[in-house]
Write a protein that holds these residues in place. Structure first.
Motif, mmCIF file in Angstrom:
data_model
loop_
_atom_site.group_PDB
_atom_site.id
_atom_site.type_symbol
_atom_site.label_atom_id
_atom_site.label_comp_id
_atom_site.label_asym_id
_atom_site.label_seq_id
_atom_site.Cartn_x
_atom_site.Cartn_y
_atom_site.Cartn_z
ATOM 1 N N ASP A 29 0.842 -1.200 0.000
ATOM 2 C CA ASP A 29 0.000 0.000 0.000
ATOM 3 C C ASP A 29 0.877 1.249 0.000
ATOM 4 O OD1 ASP A 29 -1.882 1.964 0.343
ATOM 5 O OD2 ASP A 29 -2.327 1.469 2.436
ATOM 6 N N CYS A 30 0.709 2.064 -1.030
ATOM 7 C CA CYS A 30 1.461 3.318 -1.148
ATOM 8 C C CYS A 30 0.554 4.535 -1.043
ATOM 9 C CB CYS A 30 2.196 3.358 -2.490
ATOM 10 S SG CYS A 30 3.316 1.969 -2.779
ATOM 11 N N HIS A 31 -0.725 4.330 -0.688
ATOM 12 C CA HIS A 31 -1.718 5.395 -0.811
ATOM 13 C C HIS A 31 -2.294 5.900 0.508
ATOM 14 C CE1 HIS A 31 -2.269 5.538 -5.213
ATOM 15 N NE2 HIS A 31 -1.989 4.256 -5.189
ATOM 16 N N CYS A 32 -2.250 5.105 1.554
ATOM 17 C CA CYS A 32 -2.972 5.461 2.778
ATOM 18 C C CYS A 32 -2.033 5.591 3.968
ATOM 19 C CB CYS A 32 -4.036 4.411 3.093
ATOM 20 S SG CYS A 32 -5.357 4.333 1.858
ATOM 21 N N VAL A 33 -2.377 6.496 4.878
ATOM 22 C CA VAL A 33 -1.627 6.634 6.121
ATOM 23 C C VAL A 33 -1.869 5.410 7.001
ATOM 24 C CG1 VAL A 33 -1.403 7.990 8.238
ATOM 25 C CG2 VAL A 33 -1.593 9.148 6.019
ATOM 26 N N VAL A 34 -3.130 5.032 7.167
ATOM 27 C CA VAL A 34 -3.457 3.772 7.836
ATOM 28 C C VAL A 34 -3.427 2.692 6.764
ATOM 29 C CG1 VAL A 34 -5.203 2.460 9.097
ATOM 30 C CG2 VAL A 34 -4.862 4.893 9.598
ATOM 31 N N PRO A 35 -2.433 1.810 6.778
ATOM 32 C CA PRO A 35 -2.274 0.854 5.676
ATOM 33 C C PRO A 35 -3.502 -0.027 5.481
ATOM 34 C CG PRO A 35 -0.303 0.909 7.052
ATOM 35 C CD PRO A 35 -1.356 1.687 7.785
ATOM 36 N N LEU A 36 -3.808 -0.292 4.224
ATOM 37 C CA LEU A 36 -4.971 -1.118 3.903
ATOM 38 C C LEU A 36 -4.902 -2.499 4.550
ATOM 39 C CD1 LEU A 36 -5.361 -0.144 0.127
ATOM 40 C CD2 LEU A 36 -6.801 0.603 2.023
ATOM 41 N N PRO A 37 -3.756 -3.199 4.530
ATOM 42 C CA PRO A 37 -3.730 -4.517 5.174
ATOM 43 C C PRO A 37 -3.883 -4.462 6.694
ATOM 44 C CG PRO A 37 -1.963 -4.321 3.550
ATOM 45 C CD PRO A 37 -2.517 -2.946 3.762
ATOM 46 N N VAL A 38 -3.640 -3.302 7.303
ATOM 47 C CA VAL A 38 -3.741 -3.185 8.762
ATOM 48 C C VAL A 38 -5.200 -3.096 9.203
ATOM 49 C CG1 VAL A 38 -3.247 -1.676 10.738
ATOM 50 C CG2 VAL A 38 -1.456 -2.195 9.067
ATOM 51 N N PHE A 39 -6.020 -2.340 8.472
ATOM 52 C CA PHE A 39 -7.438 -2.199 8.837
ATOM 53 C C PHE A 39 -8.303 -2.871 7.767
ATOM 54 C CE2 PHE A 39 -11.485 0.140 9.216
ATOM 55 C CZ PHE A 39 -11.769 -0.153 10.540
ATOM 56 N N GLY A 40 -8.478 -2.238 6.644
ATOM 57 C CA GLY A 40 -9.104 -2.886 5.495
ATOM 58 C C GLY A 40 -10.548 -3.294 5.660
ATOM 59 N N LYS A 41 -11.321 -2.534 6.453
ATOM 60 C CA LYS A 41 -12.733 -2.868 6.657
ATOM 61 C C LYS A 41 -13.613 -1.729 6.156
ATOM 62 C CE LYS A 41 -11.690 -5.262 11.028
ATOM 63 N NZ LYS A 41 -10.360 -4.688 11.248
ATOM 64 N N SER A 42 -14.870 -2.052 5.898
ATOM 65 C CA SER A 42 -15.849 -1.045 5.511
ATOM 66 C C SER A 42 -16.722 -0.708 6.710
ATOM 67 C CB SER A 42 -16.727 -1.564 4.368
ATOM 68 O OG SER A 42 -17.720 -0.616 4.043
ATOM 69 N N MET A 43 -16.845 0.573 7.012
ATOM 70 C CA MET A 43 -17.726 1.038 8.082
ATOM 71 C C MET A 43 -18.889 1.786 7.443
ATOM 72 S SD MET A 43 -15.818 -0.150 10.470
ATOM 73 C CE MET A 43 -16.510 0.457 12.003
ATOM 74 N N ASP A 44 -20.062 1.716 8.067
ATOM 75 C CA ASP A 44 -21.245 2.272 7.414
ATOM 76 C C ASP A 44 -21.302 3.791 7.441
ATOM 77 O OD1 ASP A 44 -21.715 2.484 10.115
ATOM 78 O OD2 ASP A 44 -23.831 1.917 10.000
ATOM 79 N N ARG A 45 -20.534 4.430 8.329
ATOM 80 C CA ARG A 45 -20.530 5.891 8.392
ATOM 81 C C ARG A 45 -19.102 6.385 8.616
ATOM 82 N NH1 ARG A 45 -25.440 8.079 9.837
ATOM 83 N NH2 ARG A 45 -24.502 10.063 9.200
ATOM 84 N N PRO A 46 -18.757 7.553 8.095
ATOM 85 C CA PRO A 46 -17.396 8.072 8.278
ATOM 86 C C PRO A 46 -16.995 8.238 9.741
ATOM 87 C CG PRO A 46 -18.523 9.275 6.540
ATOM 88 C CD PRO A 46 -19.549 8.394 7.177
#
Length: 757
Positions: free
Chosen positions: A149-166
């Motif tokens: 992952d080169c795009h996110c501060v919180v790496p995608l493999p570390v969290f990588g979940k969908s939440m229903d609200r910001p």
């Protein structure tokens, strides 16, 4: 993973099951969406592993033609990025190579690398088709394949979940963000890795040649991409321009971000970095760290957009196998759309009307003009723009598809997790229900175009989005109103230029015109397209909004220093800013006072004699079904079973043999050819013969490069002699015309950070 430091290892995921480096092949860093050398986890990981295992390192950027909505606009930005990648890697002592898929150069590069590399590292981009390409390469590769992952501060493999609200995403990632937001990016102090001395599985582009505008245009023209979507002329891609823009914004305008960001008429109230962030031309980690250090309320709001709304979208898309489509919406939204699916939509727009901003709303049309011409749309307006499509499309699915299509085709930051989430937010994603339900939108949040328009300085916004990249002094003149001329006129008119079309015929259409006679209408030359009745229907549609003057035969075209002089057969002259000529090649030869290539005079064309037969009744089937070797086609005059006009088009060999015969002689000869039909239909018919001396070109002509003059027509593209070729050539010619004029201007150079390399 390969003993990488934590700030890199936490960003990695294995794309296949191979765990060990094998052989002495290169470590290939395959960059798709992270086109920078500073703070690039993929490059840093490659450098560390190459140093540790003593392997050669190769940075590879491939520009494919198969990404969604591949166009001159997106390709040009990628070529900008390649120039900076080339310089940045050179500064780091790393080998960088660029491949551009194009005519004669479409090998399966990554599949070949998969058989010779000791390791493939690629930037993690969680959208199809890119993620599908990685899976395919990983399955076939004989070495480990790692995504990082080169795009996110919180790496995608570390969290990588969908939440229903910001706000739930904000809460769930609070500790993960806090640990990383202010952390400096570790710098690497290594000697340059050794170069790979093997043979590349492709012919690498000479990156320095991309600085030459003519060479770059030739490269784009050799690619199978949409040439009608023009580059955004005042936007330069690449790492240097991105860093310069961030420096300028953070120093001069970040302090006013919270106050100015919602005013779409204030073009400098926002960073306008979305393109650079999308293509990974600037590190989000760097932006966040430096904005965090500012510590103001404005900086906090800016960080909220990046760290919460943007990264929430990325983690959501990362968690979805299929991120596109209505199935991603929450249940309440799907139920609401189901409840309103039968609500009346008073206006349904075609794709072309959507693309060109031909809706019932002035504000929406200006928004679409901004996307179409400039590749960007202010975020505050983007939400209002996106919530209008349900009213003009027949279903939820059609609305989402159209919104995504418009965004991804034209926006410089399109085809991005943020834009997917944005389009779906307009239909209920990451939101809640709003009561009471309203027509069409149901309980999905509504944003009225009229309300937004009332609080916007429309005059200032219109002036901003209708600006032109090139200041015209005279009109662009197109000679010929057939398919090629009409398409070039349509493209240039849609981009806001002043266009004049001149044609020698009595009506537009050229070899695709329709003669509407009292005795019967007929398509003159080619038949109608698709289900249309009249051959000129498409031509007339493309010419809407353009000044067209028929019965004007141009006899001379003379380039001057800063314009082109045209003269007609009556001695009347026009001054054009630039000219597109769509005439048959031998006719082009006669137009120039300075000689064109001499072979143009005898350029080979197929010729056809045509007999137009007008009867008193519809044509019987036994007439239409007749054929012999001398006849190329027999068809109705128009696509209507009741047509009383028969078109008999003779074969090229027959026509060449009788090319110089008189019309009366041709009528007798063709009637002899159809005499075996013995149909009474011919007894009361009236006959007219027409000679198409330049019916279809046999091959492409020699090129002829003249400033301010370009060429289009069915001789200038493949497949030669077809409407498809005419349309393709028109798109190339329209781009070439503006391209030449743009790069001929003395433009002010972009201020760049020169300390990077």
């Amino acid at each position: 993973m390969f003993n990488l430091p934590e700030h890199l290892s936490e960003r990695c995921r294995m794309a296949n099951s191979i765990q060990e480096l094998d052989g002495q092949g290169p470590i290939v860093v395959w960059l798709k969406s992270s086109l920078r050398t500073h703070e690039n986890p993929a490059i840093d990981a490659g450098r560390i592993i190459a140093n540790k295992f003593n392997r050669p390192l190769l940075i590879y950027q491939g520009i494919d033609e198969r990404y969604p909505h591949a166009s001159a606009r997106h390709h040009n930005v990628l070529l900008d990025a390649a120039l900076d990648m080339h310089q940045g890697c050179k500064h780091l002592g790393i080998d960088y190579v660029l491949h551009v898929a194009r005519d004669g150069h479409r090998p399966p590069v990554m599949k070949m690398f998969g058989s010779i590399a000791s390791l493939i590292i690629t930037d993690l981009f969680p959208l199809p088709p890119w993620k599908n390409w990685v899976r395919k390469i990983a399955d076939d590769a004989q070495c480990p394949v790692v995504e990082i992952d080169c795009h996110c501060v919180v790496p995608l493999p570390v969290f990588g979940k969908s939440m229903d609200r910001p706000f739930r995403y904000r809460d769930a990632t609070k500790k993960l963000r806090k640990r990383r937001v202010g952390a400096p990016w570790p710098s690497l102090q290594f000697e340059s890795p050794r170069s790979w001395d093997g043979t590349l599985p492709f012919e690498a582009i000479n990156v320095e040649s991309l600085r030459n505008s003519s060479e770059r245009l030739k490269l784009l023209q050799s690619c199978n991409i949409d040439m009608s979507v023009h580059p955004v002329w005042n936007q330069r891609g690449g790492e240097r321009a991105a860093l310069a823009r961030w420096d300028e914004f953070s120093i001069k305008r970040l302090s006013g971000y919270a106050r100015r960001r919602n005013n779409a008429a204030d073009s400098e109230g926002v960073s306008r970095l979305s393109m650079a962030i999308h293509y990974g031309m600037i590190s989000v980690m760097k932006i966040v760290r430096e904005a965090f250090e500012v510590g103001t309320k404005a900086a906090e709001k800016f960080l909220d957009e990046l760290l919460i709304f943007r990264e929430h979208a990325w983690h959501h898309v990362y968690s979805k196998e299929e991120p596109y489509g209505a199935h991603n919406l929450p249940t309440w939204a799907l139920e609401s759309w189901q409840d309103t699916e039968d609500d009346v939509r008073t206006t349904l727009l075609s794709q072309e009307e959507f693309e060109h901003g031909d809706s019932p709303s002035v504000l929406w049309n200006l928004c679409q003009t901004s996307l179409f011409r400039h590749g960007e749309l202010h975020n505050n307006l983007r939400m209002t723009w996106g919530k209008a499509t349900p009213y003009w499309t027949p279903s939820l699915e059609a609305s989402i598809e159209m919104g995504q299509h418009l965004n991804d085709k034209f926006a410089l930051d399109g085809r991005d997790p943020s834009s997917i989430a944005g389009i779906q937010w307009c239909h209920g994603l990451f939101d809640r229900a709003f009561l009471p339900p309203l027509p069409v939108m149901g309980v999905v949040r509504k944003r009225e175009l009229e309300t937004h328009q009332s609080r916007l300085d429309m005059e200032a916004y219109e002036q901003h989005v209708t600006r032109l990249p090139y200041r015209q002094q005279r009109p662009f003149i197109i000679v010929g109103a057939g398919f090629a001329g009409a398409r070039t006129a349509q493209i240039l008119t849609n981009y806001g230029f002043d266009v004049l079309v001149l044609d020698k015929g009595t009506i537009p259409g050229g070899r695709s015109s329709t003669k509407r006679r009292e005795a019967g209408a007929y398509n003159h030359g080619t038949d109608a397209l698709d289900d249309e009745v009249f051959a000129d229907a498409r031509v007339n549609t493309m010419l809407e909004g353009t000044d067209v003057r028929c019965e004007t035969r141009i006899t001379s075209v003379e380039p001057k220093e800063d314009f082109v002089l045209l003269e007609d057969e009556h001695g009347f002259t026009w001054e054009a800013e630039a000219v597109i000529l769509t005439c048959p090649i031998p006719q082009l030869f006669s137009l120039f006072t300075e000689h064109a290539p001499p072979e143009w005079e005898q350029h080979p064309y197929a010729s056809n004699w045509t007999l137009i037969c007008t009867g008193s009744e519809p044509i019987p089937n036994e007439v239409l079904n007749y054929s012999n070797d001398s006849i190329e086609v027999m068809r109705r005059g128009i696509n209507d079973a009741n047509s009383n006009v028969l078109i008999i088009q003779m074969a090229n060999a027959w026509s060449k043999k009788h090319l110089e015969r008189t019309r009366d002689e041709i009528i007798d000869l063709i009637l002899q050819e159809v005499q075996p039909i013995a149909s009474a239909w011919f007894k009361d018919a009236h006959f007219h013969a027409h000679r198409w001396r330049f019916s279809r070109p046999v091959n492409r002509p020699t090129s002829f490069d003249k400033n301010r003059i370009t060429f289009a027509g069915d001789a200038w593209a493949e497949p030669i002699g077809t409407i498809e070729a005419a349309l393709k050539s028109a798109e190339v010619a329209a781009l070439e015309l503006v391209w030449k004029l743009h790069y001929a201007q003395q433009t002010k150079p972009i201020t760049m950070q020169t300390t990077l390399f």
